[in-house]
Design a protein around this motif. Sequence first.
Motif, PDB file in Angstrom:
ATOM      1  N   GLU A 126       0.829  -1.218   0.000  1.00  0.00           N
ATOM      2  CA  GLU A 126       0.000   0.000   0.000  1.00  0.00           C
ATOM      3  C   GLU A 126       0.857   1.259   0.000  1.00  0.00           C
ATOM      4  O   GLU A 126       0.427   2.310  -0.446  1.00  0.00           O
ATOM      5  CB  GLU A 126      -0.967  -0.030   1.196  1.00  0.00           C
ATOM      6  N   GLN A 127       2.095   1.116   0.479  1.00  0.00           N
ATOM      7  CA  GLN A 127       3.014   2.271   0.452  1.00  0.00           C
ATOM      8  C   GLN A 127       3.855   2.304  -0.822  1.00  0.00           C
ATOM      9  O   GLN A 127       4.824   3.067  -0.921  1.00  0.00           O
ATOM     10  CB  GLN A 127       3.952   2.212   1.658  1.00  0.00           C
ATOM     11  N   GLY A 128       3.570   1.380  -1.746  1.00  0.00           N
ATOM     12  CA  GLY A 128       4.263   1.406  -3.030  1.00  0.00           C
ATOM     13  C   GLY A 128       5.497   0.504  -3.112  1.00  0.00           C
ATOM     14  O   GLY A 128       6.244   0.557  -4.094  1.00  0.00           O
ATOM     15  N   GLU A 129       5.705  -0.342  -2.102  1.00  0.00           N
ATOM     16  CA  GLU A 129       6.870  -1.240  -2.164  1.00  0.00           C
ATOM     17  C   GLU A 129       6.476  -2.544  -2.877  1.00  0.00           C
ATOM     18  O   GLU A 129       5.345  -2.991  -2.776  1.00  0.00           O
ATOM     19  CB  GLU A 129       7.345  -1.549  -0.730  1.00  0.00           C
ATOM     20  N   VAL A 130       7.427  -3.123  -3.590  1.00  0.00           N
ATOM     21  CA  VAL A 130       7.188  -4.411  -4.268  1.00  0.00           C
ATOM     22  C   VAL A 130       7.918  -5.518  -3.502  1.00  0.00           C
ATOM     23  O   VAL A 130       9.141  -5.575  -3.513  1.00  0.00           O
ATOM     24  CB  VAL A 130       7.688  -4.378  -5.731  1.00  0.00           C
TER      25      VAL A 130
END
Length: 404
Positions: A126-130
């Motif tokens: 949700e914070q943009g980390e993969v």
Amino acid sequence: MARIVMKFGGTSVGDIARIKNVARKVKVEVERGNQVAVTVSAMSGVTNQLVEYCTQVAPLHDAREYDTVVATGEQVTSGLLAIALQELGVNARSWQGWQIPVITDDAHGKARIMEIKGAELIRRMEQGEVPVVAGFQGVGPDNRTATLGRGGSDTTAVALAAALKADRCDIYTDVDGVYTTDPRIVKSAKKLEKVTYEEMLEMASLGTKVLQTRSVEMAMKHRVRVQVLSSFSEAPGTLVCDEDEIVEKELVSGIAYSRDEAKITLVSVSDQPGVAAGIFGPLADANINVDMIVQNVSQDGTTDITFTVGKADLGRALKVIKDKLHVPYKTIRSDKNVVKVSVIGVGMRSHAGVAQTMFKTLADKGINIQVISTSEIKVSVLIAEDYTELAVRALHTAYGLDAA
Ligand code: ADP
Ligand code: ASP
Ligand code: MG
């Protein structure tokens, strides 16, 4: 925006150039605004090599140490892909099974996933980390790394998709979908646009290696939409889905084969109650799976029983029979040069004659059928291994599956 799990198999991460190619594919999905989790296999050939090392040290080795060794292949590719993504400006982090954790049972070497604690991964996505998850591994109740059986990264991917409540699970491999049969042996095999969970489960368990059987079981149970597609092309893949999503149902949707079979015959076993239990009980106690079974009608109070086990279990099965069986028999025969060929299709439920087409086609090619088994949506036969390709090709044509 969608949440997706992307899985890349061994060939897809087979060298550094391919890992960079995978990173570009992942980046495309991220740039579309999707939340992405990735799972990877070891580089192709690496797991075989690691298994071989264990066998060279000791042919019968401790399963926990086997897991310690073979799980390393995925550790390498998860780290490398995270680096490749970072190089492209994608915020990525690798995860080993124990870190998430992917919790398994204690069956080291072929462990089952019991639960994946997905909360932390969801928070980071949700914070943009993969997250880049090492496939094929988890942690057992003994707090040790456990692996999921060969081909197990597929199961990691589907279990992850269920735990992360992903919208879909994309399995990238070296073919662009599920075909009517192995496209490497039948050039005219056709790609299926859609295949039902049930058919895919039969195909996988009958030898179609494109998806591990447990990954299909898991997808069916949690209703995960699985897509099989190629990491080397943009071609549309195959969707594994519910039966009611498929408008045109074929009578036969696929032909599978498994060379992982060995045949055992017990000659002149007495024909009386308790004999089957006396034979198959000790084999089950030794954790040996028995697949096809035939027993003849007795003429003189004795009969022959023929059954199949996995090729890798043949030695152990023969030993159990010799050491543990209380049922008298005259001799044992065994044969490793056999293959199980199966015809699969949900259409069989409502149509007669599918088995007969199979028997006639094989007869016309002079191929002898040694054992037959059927279920609602498949017919399997055991034949000599030398005829594998001839049989699969002839059946493919007989059921009208050849591409135009
Ligand atoms: P990965 O390393 O990506 O997991 P696998 O080798 O496990 O790939 O599975 C892909 C292979 O499955 C293909 O290369 C193909 O030869 C084989 N295969 C067997 N039957 C089929 C089928 N019916 N459709 C597609 N692929 C099949
Ligand atoms: N690397 C493991 C294997 O070769 C798991 C996988 O590729 O799915 O079996
Ligand atoms: Mg595989």
